[in-house]
Scaffold this motif. Structure first.
Motif, mmCIF file in Angstrom:
data_model
loop_
_atom_site.group_PDB
_atom_site.id
_atom_site.type_symbol
_atom_site.label_atom_id
_atom_site.label_comp_id
_atom_site.label_asym_id
_atom_site.label_seq_id
_atom_site.Cartn_x
_atom_site.Cartn_y
_atom_site.Cartn_z
ATOM 1 N N HIS A 22 0.701 -1.014 0.504
ATOM 2 C CA HIS A 22 0.226 -0.170 -0.245
ATOM 3 C C HIS A 22 0.881 1.105 -0.067
ATOM 4 O O HIS A 22 0.254 1.870 0.090
ATOM 5 C CB HIS A 22 -1.093 0.017 1.344
ATOM 6 N N ASP A 23 1.977 1.038 -0.125
ATOM 7 C CA ASP A 23 3.196 2.700 0.556
ATOM 8 C C ASP A 23 3.742 2.213 -0.489
ATOM 9 O O ASP A 23 4.680 2.674 -0.902
ATOM 10 C CB ASP A 23 3.877 2.512 1.411
ATOM 11 N N GLY A 24 3.134 1.490 -1.993
ATOM 12 C CA GLY A 24 3.960 1.580 -3.158
ATOM 13 C C GLY A 24 5.514 1.165 -3.111
ATOM 14 O O GLY A 24 6.402 0.829 -4.184
ATOM 15 N N ARG A 25 5.879 0.029 -2.397
ATOM 16 C CA ARG A 25 7.038 -0.963 -2.429
ATOM 17 C C ARG A 25 6.445 -2.027 -2.812
ATOM 18 O O ARG A 25 5.444 -2.815 -2.391
ATOM 19 C CB ARG A 25 7.474 -0.726 -1.150
ATOM 20 N N LYS A 26 7.587 -2.824 -3.935
ATOM 21 C CA LYS A 26 7.677 -3.834 -4.665
ATOM 22 C C LYS A 26 8.053 -4.930 -3.438
ATOM 23 O O LYS A 26 9.014 -4.773 -2.816
ATOM 24 C CB LYS A 26 8.281 -4.016 -5.964
ATOM 25 N N VAL A 27 6.694 -5.908 -3.069
ATOM 26 C CA VAL A 27 6.623 -6.864 -2.548
ATOM 27 C C VAL A 27 6.817 -8.340 -2.988
ATOM 28 O O VAL A 27 6.379 -8.913 -3.861
ATOM 29 C CB VAL A 27 6.323 -6.865 -1.499
ATOM 30 N N ALA A 28 7.006 -9.403 -1.908
ATOM 31 C CA ALA A 28 7.173 -10.919 -2.537
ATOM 32 C C ALA A 28 6.262 -11.327 -1.595
ATOM 33 O O ALA A 28 6.327 -11.319 -0.348
ATOM 34 C CB ALA A 28 8.129 -11.474 -2.396
ATOM 35 N N VAL A 29 5.195 -11.929 -1.823
ATOM 36 C CA VAL A 29 4.280 -12.163 -0.928
ATOM 37 C C VAL A 29 4.248 -13.861 -1.098
ATOM 38 O O VAL A 29 3.277 -14.555 -2.065
ATOM 39 C CB VAL A 29 2.824 -12.174 -0.968
ATOM 40 N N LYS A 30 4.825 -14.446 0.324
ATOM 41 C CA LYS A 30 4.900 -15.525 0.064
ATOM 42 C C LYS A 30 3.466 -16.657 0.933
ATOM 43 O O LYS A 30 3.439 -15.944 2.505
ATOM 44 C CB LYS A 30 5.833 -15.934 0.904
ATOM 45 N N VAL A 31 3.225 -17.549 0.478
ATOM 46 C CA VAL A 31 1.669 -17.971 1.239
ATOM 47 C C VAL A 31 2.249 -19.714 1.184
ATOM 48 O O VAL A 31 1.919 -19.643 -0.224
ATOM 49 C CB VAL A 31 0.145 -17.410 -0.252
ATOM 50 N N GLN A 32 1.042 -19.857 3.056
ATOM 51 C CA GLN A 32 1.482 -20.939 2.509
ATOM 52 C C GLN A 32 0.080 -22.115 2.455
ATOM 53 O O GLN A 32 -0.611 -21.924 2.424
ATOM 54 C CB GLN A 32 1.958 -21.794 4.126
ATOM 55 N N TYR A 33 0.692 -23.163 1.359
ATOM 56 C CA TYR A 33 -0.067 -24.032 1.179
ATOM 57 C C TYR A 33 -1.059 -25.300 2.248
ATOM 58 O O TYR A 33 -0.326 -24.903 2.846
ATOM 59 C CB TYR A 33 0.146 -25.603 0.037
ATOM 60 N N PRO A 34 -2.758 -24.457 1.816
ATOM 61 C CA PRO A 34 -3.123 -24.916 3.024
ATOM 62 C C PRO A 34 -2.608 -26.736 3.145
ATOM 63 O O PRO A 34 -2.463 -27.129 1.901
ATOM 64 C CB PRO A 34 -4.487 -24.873 2.639
ATOM 65 N N GLY A 35 -2.552 -27.246 4.424
ATOM 66 C CA GLY A 35 -2.440 -28.600 4.914
ATOM 67 C C GLY A 35 -1.215 -29.110 4.443
ATOM 68 O O GLY A 35 -0.126 -30.353 4.157
ATOM 69 N N ALA A 36 -0.131 -27.556 4.505
ATOM 70 C CA ALA A 36 1.525 -28.369 4.137
ATOM 71 C C ALA A 36 2.091 -28.903 5.292
ATOM 72 O O ALA A 36 2.811 -29.701 4.995
ATOM 73 C CB ALA A 36 2.349 -26.981 3.891
ATOM 74 N N GLY A 37 1.857 -28.660 6.294
ATOM 75 C CA GLY A 37 2.637 -29.627 7.844
ATOM 76 C C GLY A 37 2.745 -30.570 7.606
ATOM 77 O O GLY A 37 3.114 -32.121 7.396
#
Length: 475
Positions: free
Chosen positions: A144-159
Motif C-alpha cells: 500500500h505504500d508503493g513498495r514492490k513486495v514478495a508475498v509468500k503464501v503457505q499451502y493449506p495442509g502443508a504441515g
C-alpha cells in the motif's frame, strides 16, 4: 490440480508409484534392447522418462516430496554425466517452479490470515505466482505504500503433507540412493523431517530474516530483503530483482559464475559469524545475482529482472560490484558462537599434516566413536582430497571434481569408502554438514573459481594459526 493433495492415501499412492515406475521402466528398457534398440539409446530414454516422472510427481505433491527433490537437485553435479544430463533439467525445475495453487485458494488463505479486507494492503497483487516451492508459493505485489513486495503464501495442509511425504519417502530411500552417489539419502530425509515445524512457522522465519537484514543492511556484497508484514501462513518481504542463480548456472558468463560463487561462499561462512544463524537451504532458487544498479525496494527503485545476457553489460560492465540477493530463511541452524572452532582447527591441522591431533579432535567431537579405532594417517588420506579447495589460493569447482570425490567415497573397493563407513556424524553437525555439501554442489554447478581460503581465514574460527589458542595441544 485444484488444490494441494492432502489425503494421506492419495499422496502415498503417488509416491509409491515412483519406485514402481522405476521398476516398470527397467522392464520396458529390457524389452526395447531385446527388440534391437541400442542399449545407450534405451538407457537415455529411460533416464529421461524417470526424470519427467520425478518432476511431475514431486512438483504436484509439493510438501516433503518436493523438498527432497530440491535437496537432491544441488547434488546432481556428483552424478556421472550420462546419468546427470536427463535428471538435471527436471531437478532444476524444482528449484523455482511447480504447478501453482489456483487463485481462489490463495485468496482464501489471504482473507483468513490477513483479513477479508486483505486487498486494501496492496496497490496491486498478481494472482499468477512468481515462484512455487515446497510449502508455499510467492506472488509479486505492490504494498500500500508503493513498495514492490514478495508475498509468500503457505499451502493449506502443508504441515501434514510434509510429514506424510517424508515418512513415505523414507520407506524407499534406498531406491533414491543412486541419485546421489556416496550419500545416504535416509539421514537427509530424517533431517528434513526434524526441521518441518520450524519451516512451517513464518514467525520464526520472519525473525531470522529480520536479523539478517539488519546485520547486512550496509553490506557491499549481500542483499537481504526486509520483512514488511508477517502473519500465520503469510509472509510479505521486499521484492528483489536480479538474475536467478539457476540462470547463471545455465547461461552465465565466467565472470558472473565466479562472482556468484565467491559471494555464496562468503555468505555461507560470514553469516554464522555475524548473525549466529546459518542459512540452511542453499539451493539456487534462493539466490539472485544483482547487477550494480539493482537494490531492494527499500533503498532504490530497483533494476528490472532480466536475463544473464541482458545484465552482462549493466552500468560499468563489471561483475565486481554485483551483489548476492538471499531469500527464504525458513530453515536456519542456530549457532550463537558462529561455526564451531573444531571445524577450523581440523581443517588447519589437516592441511598441516598433523594427523594425530586431527584424529583426537574428531574422537572428542564424536566423529569417531569410542569403539572404533582408525589410523590417523588414513584419516588424513581420506580428508585431504575433500578439502583441497581450502588449500589452494583459488580453486575451480567442477562437476568432474565432485564426481571424482563421490566415486572415491561410494566405491566399496575404495579405502575411502571403508574408512567413511566407520565415521559418525554428531547430531549438532548434521545441518552444518548438509549445508556445506549443498553449497559445494552449487559451486560445482556454477563451475566457479573461488578464493575459498580467503573466506575461511576471514570468518572461520581456528582456521588461522593465530586463532588456534584454544585448539587441542599437539603434545
Amino acid at each position: 490440480m485444484s488444490d494441494l493433495p492432502r489425503k494421506a492415501v492419495t499422496r502415498t499412492a503417488k509416491l509409491a508409484a515412483l519406485p514402481l515406475g522405476f521398476a516398470g521402466r527397467a522392464t520396458w528398457g529390457l524389452g526395447k534392447r531385446i527388440g534391437g534398440k541400442p542399449a545407450e539409446l534405451v538407457a537415455r530414454e529411460m533416464q529421461q522418462r524417470t526424470a519427467d516422472q520425478l518432476f511431475k510427481t514431486l512438483g504436484e505433491l509439493k510438501g516433503g516430496a518436493m523438498k527432497l527433490g530440491q535437496a537432491l537437485s544441488v547434488f546432481e553435479s556428483a552424478l556421472p554425466e550420462e546419468v546427470a544430463g536427463p535428471y538435471r533439467a527436471a531437478l532444476t525445475k524444482l528449484q523455482e517452479a511447480a504447478p501453482p495453487l489456483p487463485a481462489r485458494t490463495v485468496h482464501s488463505v489471504l482473507a483468513e490470515r490477513i483479513g477479508e479486507d486483505w486487498r486494501d494492503y496492496f496497490q496491486e497483487f498478481e494472482d499468477t505466482p512468481a515462484a512455487a516451492a515446497s510449502i508455499g508459493q510467492v506472488h509479486r505485489a505492490v504494498w500500500h505504500d508503493g513498495r514492490k513486495v514478495a508475498v509468500k503464501v503457505q499451502y493449506p495442509g502443508a504441515g501434514a503433507a510434509l510429514l506424510s511425504d517424508l515418512a513415505q519417502l523414507s520407506r524407499f530411500a534406498r531406491l533414491l540412493g543412486p541419485l546421489v552417489p556416496g550419500m545416504d539419502v535416509k539421514p537427509l530425509i530424517k533431517e528434513l523431517r526434524d526441521r518441518v515445524t520450524e519451516e512451517l512457522d513464518y514467525e520464526l522465519e520472519a525473525q531470522a530474516q529480520r536479523h539478517h537484514a539488519v546485520e547486512f543492511a550496509d553490506d557491499p556484497d549481500v542483499v537481504i530483503p526486509h520483512v514488511v508484514h508477517q502473519s500465520e501462513q503469510v509472509l510479505v518481504t521486499e521484492w528483489i530483482d536480479g538474475i536467478p542463480l539457476a540462470e547463471i548456472i545455465a547461461d552465465g558468463t565466467t565472470e558472473q559464475r565466479d562472482r556468484a560463487g565467491q559471494l555464496l561462499a562468503r555468505f555461507l561462512f560470514s553469516g554464522p559469524a555475524r548473525t549466529g544463524l546459518l542459512h540452511a537451504d542453499p539451493h539456487p532458487g534462493n539466490f539472485r545475482l544483482l547487477p550494480p544498479a539493482a537494490r531492494t525496494t527499500a533503498d532504490a527503485s530497483g533494476a528490472e529482472a532480466g536475463s544473464a545476457e541482458d545484465a552482462e553489460g549493466a552500468e560499468d560492465g563489471s561483475t565486481g560490484s554485483w551483489r548476492l540477493g538471499v531469500m527464504d530463511f525458513g530453515t536456519v541452524d542456530r549457532l550463537p558462537g558462529g561455526l564451531p572452532q573444531t571445524i577450523g582447527d581440523s581443517l588447519r591441522l589437516t592441511l598441516e599434516g598433523d594427523g594425530a591431533t586431527v584424529y583426537r579432535l574428531l574422537r572428542e567431537e564424536g566423529f569417531v566413536k569410542e569403539s572404533i579405532e582408525l589410523d590417523p594417517d588414513e584419516v588424513l588420506d581420506y580428508l585431504l582430497p575433500i578439502i583441497a579447495p581450502a588449500q589452494a589460493e583459488e580453486f575451480t569447482f567442477t562437476r568432474s571434481w565432485l564426481r571424482e570425490q563421490a566415486a572415491r567415497i561410494a566405491d566399496p573397493r575404495s579405502p575411502a569408502h571403508q574408512l567413511g563407513r566407520q565415521l559418525n556424524l554428531p547430531p549438532s553437525y548434521v545441518l552444518i554438514h548438509r549445508v556445506t555439501l549443498s553449497t559445494i554442489g552449487v559451486l560445482c554447478q556454477l563451475g566457479a573459481t573461488v578464493r575459498l581460503r580467503d573466506e575461511l581465514a576471514a570468518w572461520l574460527p581456528g582456521f588461522l594459526p593465530e586463532d588456534a589458542e584454544d585448539a587441542v595441544p599437539t603434545d
